[in-house]
Design an enzyme around this catalytic site. Structure first.
Site, mmCIF file in Angstrom:
data_model
loop_
_atom_site.group_PDB
_atom_site.id
_atom_site.type_symbol
_atom_site.label_atom_id
_atom_site.label_comp_id
_atom_site.label_asym_id
_atom_site.label_seq_id
_atom_site.Cartn_x
_atom_site.Cartn_y
_atom_site.Cartn_z
ATOM 1 N N HIS A 138 -3.455 -9.313 -15.122
ATOM 2 C CA HIS A 138 -2.342 -8.896 -14.265
ATOM 3 C C HIS A 138 -2.801 -8.959 -12.813
ATOM 4 O O HIS A 138 -3.718 -8.253 -12.407
ATOM 5 C CB HIS A 138 -1.904 -7.471 -14.620
ATOM 6 C CG HIS A 138 -0.836 -6.935 -13.719
ATOM 7 N ND1 HIS A 138 0.422 -7.485 -13.636
ATOM 8 C CD2 HIS A 138 -0.843 -5.893 -12.847
ATOM 9 C CE1 HIS A 138 1.147 -6.815 -12.764
ATOM 10 N NE2 HIS A 138 0.394 -5.838 -12.267
ATOM 11 N N LYS A 159 0.582 -6.238 -4.190
ATOM 12 C CA LYS A 159 -0.066 -7.544 -4.427
ATOM 13 C C LYS A 159 0.867 -8.702 -4.076
ATOM 14 O O LYS A 159 0.475 -9.637 -3.372
ATOM 15 C CB LYS A 159 -0.503 -7.651 -5.895
ATOM 16 C CG LYS A 159 -1.508 -6.609 -6.332
ATOM 17 C CD LYS A 159 -1.983 -6.841 -7.746
ATOM 18 C CE LYS A 159 -0.866 -6.697 -8.774
ATOM 19 N NZ LYS A 159 -0.333 -5.329 -8.843
ATOM 20 N N ASP A 177 1.911 -12.116 -10.810
ATOM 21 C CA ASP A 177 2.146 -11.164 -11.901
ATOM 22 C C ASP A 177 1.217 -11.389 -13.089
ATOM 23 O O ASP A 177 0.489 -10.497 -13.492
ATOM 24 C CB ASP A 177 3.610 -11.185 -12.358
ATOM 25 C CG ASP A 177 3.929 -9.988 -13.239
ATOM 26 O OD1 ASP A 177 3.550 -8.864 -12.852
ATOM 27 O OD2 ASP A 177 4.516 -10.176 -14.312
ATOM 28 N N ARG A 243 -18.814 0.036 4.029
ATOM 29 C CA ARG A 243 -18.474 -0.240 5.425
ATOM 30 C C ARG A 243 -19.356 -1.326 6.036
ATOM 31 O O ARG A 243 -19.066 -1.815 7.120
ATOM 32 C CB ARG A 243 -18.595 1.049 6.254
ATOM 33 C CG ARG A 243 -17.655 2.141 5.772
ATOM 34 C CD ARG A 243 -17.751 3.388 6.622
ATOM 35 N NE ARG A 243 -17.286 3.165 7.982
ATOM 36 C CZ ARG A 243 -17.223 4.120 8.911
ATOM 37 N NH1 ARG A 243 -17.586 5.356 8.609
ATOM 38 N NH2 ARG A 243 -16.812 3.843 10.129
#
Length: 309
Positions: A138, A159, A177, A243
């Site tokens: 997915h 998305k 999808d 980071r």
């Protein structure tokens, strides 16, 4: 249900069906081929009967040296119930003994005009593609600067909207999808879209749009090798996100590990631009340029100089 049957080879490679029409629905379960040279000499101990058999000039020339009884015996042993088919290459004449054995066993006997080596290479490539391990994920698959980026995340995280922005910025949509993934080779995953939803994008509140119709043929691709996974998740204040970019996550799909980047989502972040930069940075790393590593080395050098002073 078998992925490939003998009739598929007949259609794909324009093979001539000599006999054994009742067996054209036999399944093919392996991409390995067999040229039964040692079997022609009478050694069937390790005969791979479940493979497609190729008879070239070498095999049939040797076959002509056998006695009549040996010819019948060898061909009957070659034509088993589990053998998908036997293909005679170079448009050579089919021996009567082989034709008779094919009719008795119902095994398809085919003929091709191609050379044995050429046909063997094409058959192997075709079967490996069709019989490759597959799965479905997915997510959304987009081609960004030549990098196949699989965007994953929970439903509703954004998305498809991110993919739409990427398409508007000139990148190409592969699947939305549901992404069908097959492992075509070791460490090589290729993603594509199911036929039913090919070139379609679902945007909540807007509905389903056809990307190729709206943005043109240059905005879509039928398939793309996947090299990077970007997982979108709602920003969690309690979670520490990378980071510097020194920590590299991995995600395993089938038998292949892919680099994975987790991007936290919150209002104000331009995800399309961030994913673009992530794809470019990934390409740079593969070329040997790692900005995070260079920064870390400069920082360590500065600390060492400071300690010496």
């Amino acid at each position: 249900m078998p992925k490939v049957r003998t009739k598929d080879l007949i259609e794909q490679f324009q093979l001539e069906l000599i006999s054994g029409e009742e067996g054209i629905h036999r399944p093919i379960d392996t991409s390995d081929l067999s040229r039964p040279g040692i079997e022609m000499a009478g050694f069937f101990t390790y005969y791979p009967a479940d493979r497609v058999q190729l008879l070239g000039k070498t095999e049939l020339t040797f076959f002509d040296t056998l006695t009549s009884d040996q010819k019948q015996e060898r061909m009957k042993a070659l034509c088993t119930e589990e053998t998908p088919c036997i293909i005679v290459t170079r448009n050579q004449d089919v021996p009567d003994e082989l034709l008779q054995a094919s009719r008795e066993s119902g095994m398809p006997l085919l003929r091709s005009s191609q050379t044995t080596t050429r046909l063997s290479s094409r058959l192997t490539n075709y079967l490996e593609g069709k019989l490759a391990p597959t799965t479905a994920v997915h997510g959304v698959l987009v081609d960004i600067y030549g990098v196949g980026v699989l965007i994953t995340g929970q439903s509703g995280v954004g998305k498809s909207e991110t993919a739409l922005e990427l398409v508007k910025r000139g990148h190409r949509l592969v699947a939305d999808d549901s992404v069908e993934i097959r492992q075509e080779d070791e460490d090589m995953l290729v993603g594509s879209s199911p036929d039913l939803i090919e070139h379609l994008l679902e945007i909540r509140g807007l509905g389903i749009i056809n990307v190729m119709t709206l943005f043109g043929a240059g905005a879509v691709r039928n398939y793309k090798r996947i090299t990077l996974v970007i997982n979108l998740e709602i920003w969690d204040q309690k979670k520490n996100y990378d980071r510097l970019g020194l920590d590299e996550e991995k995600m395993k799909i089938i038998d292949t590990e892919l680099t994975k980047i987790t991007l936290p989502v919150r209002p104000g972040r331009n995800l399309a631009v961030i994913i673009e930069v992530a794809a470019m940075n990934f390409r740079l790393k593969r070329m040997g340029v790692n900005a995070a590593q260079q920064f870390s080395e400069r920082l360590m050098s500065a600390i060492e100089l400071g300690n010496q002073e």
